[in-house]
Write an enzyme that holds these catalytic residues in place. Structure first.
Site, PDB file in Angstrom:
ATOM      1  N   SER A 120       2.312  12.583   4.456  1.00 45.39           N
ATOM      2  CA  SER A 120       1.951  11.280   5.024  1.00 45.39           C
ATOM      3  C   SER A 120       2.949  10.818   6.076  1.00 45.39           C
ATOM      4  O   SER A 120       4.151  11.117   5.995  1.00 45.39           O
ATOM      5  CB  SER A 120       1.916  10.271   3.887  1.00 45.39           C
ATOM      6  N   TYR A 144       6.000   5.520  -2.696  1.00 45.01           N
ATOM      7  CA  TYR A 144       4.949   6.455  -2.301  1.00 45.01           C
ATOM      8  C   TYR A 144       5.469   7.422  -1.230  1.00 45.01           C
ATOM      9  O   TYR A 144       5.360   8.641  -1.358  1.00 45.01           O
ATOM     10  CB  TYR A 144       3.721   5.703  -1.774  1.00 45.01           C
ATOM     11  N   LYS A 148       6.223  11.603  -1.473  1.00 44.66           N
ATOM     12  CA  LYS A 148       5.658  12.630  -0.587  1.00 44.66           C
ATOM     13  C   LYS A 148       6.776  13.438   0.086  1.00 44.66           C
ATOM     14  O   LYS A 148       6.648  14.651   0.281  1.00 44.66           O
ATOM     15  CB  LYS A 148       4.760  11.979   0.470  1.00 44.66           C
TER      16      LYS A 148
HETATM   17  N1  UFG Z   1      -4.558  -4.749   6.829  1.00 46.97           N
HETATM   18  C1  UFG Z   1      -4.912  -6.087   6.964  1.00 46.97           C
HETATM   19  N2  UFG Z   1      -5.727  -6.622   6.024  1.00 46.97           N
HETATM   20  C2  UFG Z   1      -6.193  -5.908   4.959  1.00 46.97           C
HETATM   21  C3  UFG Z   1      -5.817  -4.549   4.829  1.00 46.97           C
HETATM   22  C4  UFG Z   1      -5.002  -3.999   5.796  1.00 46.97           C
HETATM   23  O1  UFG Z   1      -4.513  -6.768   7.904  1.00 46.97           O
HETATM   24  O2  UFG Z   1      -6.904  -6.489   4.121  1.00 46.97           O
HETATM   25  C5  UFG Z   1      -3.689  -4.158   7.850  1.00 46.97           C
HETATM   26  C6  UFG Z   1      -2.383  -3.652   7.268  1.00 46.97           C
HETATM   27  O3  UFG Z   1      -1.439  -4.687   7.244  1.00 46.97           O
HETATM   28  C7  UFG Z   1      -2.046  -2.537   8.233  1.00 46.97           C
HETATM   29  C8  UFG Z   1      -3.406  -2.010   8.705  1.00 46.97           C
HETATM   30  O4  UFG Z   1      -4.328  -3.039   8.380  1.00 46.97           O
HETATM   31  O5  UFG Z   1      -1.407  -3.057   9.329  1.00 46.97           O
HETATM   32  C9  UFG Z   1      -3.805  -0.738   8.001  1.00 46.97           C
HETATM   33  O6  UFG Z   1      -3.656  -0.932   6.605  1.00 46.97           O
HETATM   34  P1  UFG Z   1      -4.234   0.109   5.543  1.00 46.97           P
HETATM   35  O7  UFG Z   1      -3.939  -0.455   4.191  1.00 46.97           O
HETATM   36  O8  UFG Z   1      -5.627   0.455   5.883  1.00 46.97           O
HETATM   37  O9  UFG Z   1      -3.373   1.404   5.804  1.00 46.97           O
HETATM   38  P2  UFG Z   1      -1.795   1.580   5.773  1.00 46.97           P
HETATM   39  O10 UFG Z   1      -1.385   1.712   7.198  1.00 46.97           O
HETATM   40  O11 UFG Z   1      -1.076   0.573   4.978  1.00 46.97           O
HETATM   41  O12 UFG Z   1      -1.692   2.855   4.884  1.00 46.97           O
HETATM   42  C10 UFG Z   1      -1.911   4.121   5.352  1.00 46.97           C
HETATM   43  C11 UFG Z   1      -2.330   5.027   4.223  1.00 46.97           C
HETATM   44  C12 UFG Z   1      -1.205   5.206   3.241  1.00 46.97           C
HETATM   45  C13 UFG Z   1       0.019   5.624   3.984  1.00 46.97           C
HETATM   46  C14 UFG Z   1       0.349   4.602   5.032  1.00 46.97           C
HETATM   47  C15 UFG Z   1       1.566   4.935   5.826  1.00 46.97           C
HETATM   48  O13 UFG Z   1      -3.451   4.479   3.574  1.00 46.97           O
HETATM   49  O14 UFG Z   1      -1.564   6.186   2.298  1.00 46.97           O
HETATM   50  O15 UFG Z   1      -0.729   4.535   5.931  1.00 46.97           O
HETATM   51  O16 UFG Z   1       2.063   3.769   6.428  1.00 46.97           O
HETATM   52  F1  UFG Z   1       1.051   5.711   3.149  1.00 46.97           F
END
Ligand code: UFG
Length: 339
Positions: A120, A144, A148
């Site tokens: 990741s 997490y 990894k």
């Molecule tokens: N976000 C919102 N509102 C929500 C959900 C997400 O604004 O309800 C934003 C988050 O703050 C982030 C973006 O949308 O800025 C993407 O969020 P996600 O939860 O979809 O994905 P992440 O970037 O947090 O997570 C992904 C993978 C993880 C990995 C991570 C690495 O899902 O497994 O990237 O940063 F670890």
């Protein structure tokens, strides 16, 4: 009759694992899924045998490898919620690092030498610069990401000690769904931006919370690199082929190379589906880096990997039907063609 190349897919019932099984099957492999169905779905296992077992059950892995004449492994089975990992770190180390130990032991015990690891971009933490290259220092900021990174380091050590060869694929944000509609994204609870925003647009849930609007980005919301799950799946097939051809151990970014902010994603959903995404501003979510984008040059040079469906609108168009939404542009085009 040609015998298919049997490959063990841990976590083959999950979102990315099941798409990888389809891609493997299309490429002439026989994907043999091991999954404990803690987050995966039995009905997503469609392209090969299914063994209901936990990846930490080393003897079940060994038996499966022997029974199916497995030649290589793709390892997806892991817990992948950043927030949950902060609350339950031991569970993450047990499942993710423990699962890796069990799998390596099973591989060494049965003579399997090729492992494709689901790693990741979370292993990079909050990088000083974007786009991120593979030599960007890995400094994860949550359990997490650390779990990894531990998996990668275990493979590196075992590569030297036991002759294993591995490809650690560091993905950015997996999104979208199988274009033929055979698979989709079904997390419970759902935490990912795209499915949550599509659910909000279709009225299946209330307004989306935009986590943080004061980041140092174009519009203040977080920027991510979204890659279509089918492109990711193809990247895994290419990595399996690379190892089968004798390629040395490697770690590769898989991303589209393009960043989109949360507000840009919401606007694209409205463009594609015609449905606005009800949303409200909320506080920053702990552990979210402002911006993560990939430099995927090395994957292109090493594997010949190119994304094909990772344009943001294509990702949304493919994901929309599983949330009861259609690509309104297709309907418009259809009407124009009929006129
Ligand atoms: N976000 C919102 N509102 C929500 C959900 C997400 O604004 O309800 C934003 C988050 O703050 C982030 C973006 O949308 O800025 C993407 O969020 P996600 O939860 O979809 O994905 P992440 O970037 O947090 O997570 C992904 C993978 C993880 C990995 C991570 C690495 O899902 O497994 O990237 O940063 F670890």
């Amino acid at each position: 009759m040609t015998r298919l190349f049997p490959i063990l897919v841990t976590g083959g019932a999950g979102f990315i694992g099941s798409h990888a099984c389809k891609a493997l099957s299309l490429a002439g492999y026989l994907p043999v899924t091991v999954d404990n169905l803690s987050t995966g779905h039995a009905d997503a296992v469609k392209w090969g045998p299914f063994v209901n077992a936990d990846v930490r059950d080393q003897s079940a892995l060994g038996e499966t490898i022997r029974e199916h004449g497995i030649k290589a492994v793709m390892h997806f089975a892991a817990s992948a919620y950043v927030g949950e990992s902060v609350d339950r770190p031991v569970f993450y180390y047990d499942n993710n690092a423990g699962g890796m130990i069990s799998l390596i032991n099973a591989c060494v015990g049965t003579g399997i030498e090729q492992i494709v690891l689901s790693s990741s971009c979370a292993t990079y933490g909050t990088p000083a610069d974007c786009p991120i290259r593979e030599n960007t220092p890995q400094a994860p900021i949550n359990p997490y990401g650390r779990s990894k990174l531990m998996c990668e380091e275990m493979l590196r050590d075992c590569s030297a000690a036991h002759g294993l060869r591995f490809a650690a694929l560091r993905y950015f944000n997996a999104a979208g769904a199988d274009p033929e509609g055979e698979l989709c994204e079904r997390h419970d609870p759902e935490t990912h931006l795209l499915p949550l925003a599509l659910q909000a647009a279709s009225g299946q849930r209330g307004p989306l919370q935009v986590f943080g609007t004061d980041y140092p980005t174009r519009d203040g919301s977080c920027e991510r690199d979204y890659i279509h799950v089918s492109d990711l799946a193809r990247g895994h097939v290419l990595a399996a082929g690379y190892l089968a051809a004798g390629g040395p151990s490697t770690a590769l970014n898989l991303g589209s190379g393009t960043g989109h902010t949360v507000f840009e994603v919401l606007a694209a959903i409205q463009r594609v589906t015609g449905a606005p995404v009800p949303h409200k501003q909320a506080r920053r979510r702990p552990g979210d880096p402002p911006s993560l984008t990939a430099d995927a040059t090395l994957a292109s040079e090493t594997l010949g990997f190119r994304t094909e469906r990772s344009g943001l609108e294509q990702i949304i168009s493919d994901a929309a039907p599983s949330f009861g939404l259609a690509d309104a542009r297709k309907a418009r085009d259809g009407r124009h063609a009929a006129e």
